[in-house]
Design a protein around this motif. Structure first.
Motif, PDB file in Angstrom:
ATOM      1  N   THR A 164      10.373 -11.972  10.087  1.00 41.25           N
ATOM      2  CA  THR A 164       9.235 -11.916  10.876  1.00 41.25           C
ATOM      3  C   THR A 164       8.502 -10.626  10.791  1.00 41.25           C
ATOM      4  O   THR A 164       7.169 -10.556  10.966  1.00 41.25           O
ATOM      5  CB  THR A 164       9.930 -11.960  12.682  1.00 41.25           C
ATOM      6  N   PHE A 165       9.025  -9.379   9.897  1.00 40.71           N
ATOM      7  CA  PHE A 165       8.498  -8.440   9.715  1.00 40.71           C
ATOM      8  C   PHE A 165       8.231  -7.983   8.249  1.00 40.71           C
ATOM      9  O   PHE A 165       7.271  -7.177   8.187  1.00 40.71           O
ATOM     10  CB  PHE A 165       9.272  -7.050  10.451  1.00 40.71           C
ATOM     11  N   TYR A 166       9.076  -8.276   7.419  1.00 41.84           N
ATOM     12  CA  TYR A 166       9.054  -7.894   6.046  1.00 41.84           C
ATOM     13  C   TYR A 166       7.784  -8.983   5.415  1.00 41.84           C
ATOM     14  O   TYR A 166       7.954 -10.073   5.947  1.00 41.84           O
ATOM     15  CB  TYR A 166      10.229  -8.257   5.197  1.00 41.84           C
ATOM     16  N   PRO A 167       7.006  -8.397   4.460  1.00 41.93           N
ATOM     17  CA  PRO A 167       6.084  -9.511   3.881  1.00 41.93           C
ATOM     18  C   PRO A 167       7.001  -9.999   2.821  1.00 41.93           C
ATOM     19  O   PRO A 167       7.874  -9.309   2.110  1.00 41.93           O
ATOM     20  CB  PRO A 167       5.049  -8.460   3.057  1.00 41.93           C
TER      21      PRO A 167
ATOM     22  N   VAL B   4      17.523 -12.834   9.042  1.00 40.34           N
ATOM     23  CA  VAL B   4      17.330 -12.993  10.719  1.00 40.34           C
ATOM     24  C   VAL B   4      15.756 -13.209  10.811  1.00 40.34           C
ATOM     25  O   VAL B   4      15.008 -12.702   9.893  1.00 40.34           O
ATOM     26  CB  VAL B   4      17.902 -11.653  11.376  1.00 40.34           C
ATOM     27  N   THR B   5      15.508 -13.738  12.031  1.00 40.23           N
ATOM     28  CA  THR B   5      14.164 -13.849  12.410  1.00 40.23           C
ATOM     29  C   THR B   5      13.900 -12.839  13.671  1.00 40.23           C
ATOM     30  O   THR B   5      12.851 -12.824  13.952  1.00 40.23           O
ATOM     31  CB  THR B   5      13.808 -15.294  13.044  1.00 40.23           C
ATOM     32  N   SER B   6      14.713 -12.012  13.917  1.00 36.82           N
ATOM     33  CA  SER B   6      14.651 -11.002  14.861  1.00 36.82           C
ATOM     34  C   SER B   6      14.510 -11.727  16.214  1.00 36.82           C
ATOM     35  O   SER B   6      14.238 -12.652  16.462  1.00 36.82           O
ATOM     36  CB  SER B   6      13.565 -10.120  14.813  1.00 36.82           C
ATOM     37  N   SER B   7      14.899 -10.930  17.401  1.00 37.02           N
ATOM     38  CA  SER B   7      14.978 -11.619  18.654  1.00 37.02           C
ATOM     39  C   SER B   7      14.309 -10.578  19.876  1.00 37.02           C
ATOM     40  O   SER B   7      14.719 -10.802  21.122  1.00 37.02           O
ATOM     41  CB  SER B   7      16.565 -11.972  19.046  1.00 37.02           C
ATOM     42  N   GLU B   8      13.680  -9.804  19.340  1.00 37.61           N
ATOM     43  CA  GLU B   8      13.105  -8.916  20.439  1.00 37.61           C
ATOM     44  C   GLU B   8      11.618  -8.563  20.259  1.00 37.61           C
ATOM     45  O   GLU B   8      11.112  -8.130  19.469  1.00 37.61           O
ATOM     46  CB  GLU B   8      13.906  -7.273  20.247  1.00 37.61           C
ATOM     47  N   ASP B   9      10.821  -8.714  21.464  1.00 42.95           N
ATOM     48  CA  ASP B   9       9.757  -8.311  21.571  1.00 42.95           C
ATOM     49  C   ASP B   9       9.509  -6.770  21.294  1.00 42.95           C
ATOM     50  O   ASP B   9       8.469  -6.434  20.711  1.00 42.95           O
ATOM     51  CB  ASP B   9       9.088  -8.541  22.972  1.00 42.95           C
TER      52      ASP B   9
ATOM     53  N   GLN C 278       6.505  -5.411  18.674  1.00 44.94           N
ATOM     54  CA  GLN C 278       5.615  -4.005  19.213  1.00 44.94           C
ATOM     55  C   GLN C 278       5.568  -2.899  18.007  1.00 44.94           C
ATOM     56  O   GLN C 278       4.861  -2.332  18.191  1.00 44.94           O
ATOM     57  CB  GLN C 278       5.894  -3.879  20.748  1.00 44.94           C
ATOM     58  N   ASN C 279       6.601  -2.908  17.392  1.00 48.22           N
ATOM     59  CA  ASN C 279       6.676  -1.772  16.359  1.00 48.22           C
ATOM     60  C   ASN C 279       5.796  -2.327  15.033  1.00 48.22           C
ATOM     61  O   ASN C 279       5.737  -1.657  13.808  1.00 48.22           O
ATOM     62  CB  ASN C 279       8.022  -1.383  15.891  1.00 48.22           C
ATOM     63  N   PHE C 280       5.547  -3.885  14.911  1.00 46.65           N
ATOM     64  CA  PHE C 280       4.850  -4.105  13.768  1.00 46.65           C
ATOM     65  C   PHE C 280       3.345  -4.886  14.286  1.00 46.65           C
ATOM     66  O   PHE C 280       2.967  -5.732  13.548  1.00 46.65           O
ATOM     67  CB  PHE C 280       5.584  -5.358  13.298  1.00 46.65           C
ATOM     68  N   GLY C 281       2.714  -4.122  15.258  1.00 40.76           N
ATOM     69  CA  GLY C 281       1.445  -4.721  15.557  1.00 40.76           C
ATOM     70  C   GLY C 281       1.376  -5.930  16.401  1.00 40.76           C
ATOM     71  O   GLY C 281       0.214  -6.522  16.553  1.00 40.76           O
TER      72      GLY C 281
END
Ligand SMILES: Cc1cc2nc3c(=O)[nH]c(=O)nc-3n(C[C@H](O)[C@H](O)[C@H](O)COP(=O)(O)O)c2cc1C
Length: 434
Positions: free
Chosen positions: A105-108, A132-137, A141-144
């Motif tokens: 969800t966060f890495y390009p 992982v696809t991550s699980s926390e809003d 919020q650290n990635f725009g």
């Protein structure tokens, strides 16, 4: 080796080790990596296949709207980024596999493909990627972003992410580097191709500027537990981490994953399933039982810490729920859905407080002497069909690691249940060697 040997992995977090007991000298200096280097060396010597490093990307303030208790208990933060630490752990060891967590969800995808290809090169083919696809809003919020995409949507994005990453890893043929002083060519450009990916979520030209790595594709690790997550894992992963409840749950999970793998045209034997365990070991059964009682009493005392942890990973503010009642039916999560469902099933009907203070993050309870536990693990694997166990201790300590590596592992080895040595050079080859 015996007829049904199995594998061992360690769930590692680059967080504060045990600090409450006062027995640890690592509480303040764990972040200089020597603690983890000692740990991974112990594991390699003891016969572990791999050490996995979990990750998340936020300081949670979900519980009661403040980070106070999250930081007080040091459950999820502070923490280090596992990716750079892989190099140090690999440099300090010879053959054990090292798995780092990174989020789709966060890495390009280009950056991720390049980073893991680089790690695979510098570790001589010993790296794995825990998808992982991550699980926390709070992480989003650290990635725009204001919020994470919805649970199933995250897996859909992850499918395309993996497609791109695979194409990038394949953008260099294995024989692209010729290093031929006679022709004057170092690399043959006909064996290095752009990928020209244009999809719904990603647009990536390629090729990678990193040559093909020793494993080609680092070992892919995943922990999908929901139906969508299981499909993703069965399609993409080589190694699965899971916490189904009890022997029946373990068997159901593994059989289900294998059936799903077949549906995707894969050989189910190419996927190795690891069940989370957290053994309590004593020199005698009485000592082990006393340790368990102490552990559970501490858990009851630290009930708040447990709830703060659940609040962080499920983004449910447990502080506003009545701890003396069961979880209301209308409470849901966009986070670890499979884990949340399992938790509700295992403790259905009990009060939140009761459930949380009884909670053990493990598929089966293992309490006793090394010989007793080794026999129980043997029987469990016989029943379930394979493939291995993932040890999880939160927080961990040198003392606990030694109980596993110097107590339990020799008992397993005497029975021929774990590896004597690594037969191959790469993590992937060693993982599939039995
Ligand atoms: C042993 C284990 C390790 C996990 N490690 C991480 C991790 O490091 N980071 C993370 O964001 N999620 C981690 N997860 C959560 C999984 O990626 C997944 O979200 C979870 O198992 C729930 O499955 P579901 O997403 O299919 O509902 C882990 C889960 C398990 C069981």
């Amino acid at each position: 080796m015996a007829a049904s040997p199995f594998r061992l992995g360690w769930f590692g977090n680059l967080t504060t080790p045990e600090w409450r007991t006062g027995w640890s000298t690592d509480a303040l200096n764990w972040s200089d990596a020597r603690y983890y280097i000692d740990m991974v060396r112990d594991m390699e010597r003891a016969g572990f296949d791999f050490m996995m490093l979990e990750d998340s990307l936020m300081v949670s303030d979900i519980y009661a709207g403040t980070a106070e208790l999250e930081l007080k208990h040091a459950m999820y933060a502070p923490k280090l980024d596992p990716v750079p630490v892989v190099s140090m752990l690999a440099y300090a060891t010879e053959q054990i596999g090292i798995v780092a967590t990174a989020s789709t969800t966060f890495y390009p995808p280009y950056l991720l493909a390049r980073t893991f290809s680089t790690l695979d090169h510098v570790t001589r083919g010993r790296v794995g990627w825990n998808i992982v696809t991550s699980s926390e809003d709070r992480a989003a919020q650290n990635f725009g972003m204001d919020k994470l995409p919805l649970h199933d949507k995250r897996y859909e994005i992850a499918e395309e992410f993996v497609e791109v990453v695979d194409a990038l890893w394949n953008s260099w043929d294995a024989d692209a580097i010729v290093a031929d002083p006679v022709s004057g060519y170092y690399a043959d450009h006909t064996k290095v191709r752009p990928i020209n990916h244009k999809g719904e979520h990603f647009s990536v030209r390629g090729p990678l500027n990193t040559p093909r790595s020793p494993q080609g594709r680092p070992v892919i690790c995943q922990a999908g537990a929901s139906p969508r997550g299981r499909d993703f894992a069965a399609k993409n992963a080589d190694l699965l981490l899971c916490i189904p409840n009890g022997l029946e749950g373990m068997k159901e999970y593994r059989d289900d994953i294998r059936a799903r793998a077949e549906k995707f045209g894969r050989n189910p034997d190419d996927i190795k399933v690891f069940f989370v365990v957290s053994p309590i070991i004593g020199r005698t059964m009485d000592e082990a039982l006393a340790k368990r009682d102490e552990f559970m009493a501490n858990k009851q005392k630290n009930y708040e810490a447990q709830m703060v942890h659940f609040a962080a990973i499920m983004e449910i503010d447990f502080s506003v729920l009545d701890p003396d009642k069961p979880i209301p039916d209308d409470v849901t999560t966009n986070g670890h859905q499979g884990t949340f469902e399992g938790w509700k099933q295992a403790f259905g009907g009990r009060t939140i407080k009761d459930a949380a203070s009884q909670m053990r993050v493990a598929s089966m309870e293992l309490v006793g002497t090394p010989d007793h536990i080794a026999d129980e693990m043997d029987k469990a694997m016989e029943y379930v069909g394979g493939d291995g166990f993932l040890f999880l201790a939160q927080p961990t300590s040198r003392q606990y690691i030694r109980e596993i590596t110097e107590g339990l592992c020799p008992a397993l080895r005497r029975r021929g249940l774990i590896r004597e040595k690594f037969a191959h050079k790469t993590f992937r080859e060693n993982l599939s060697s039995f």
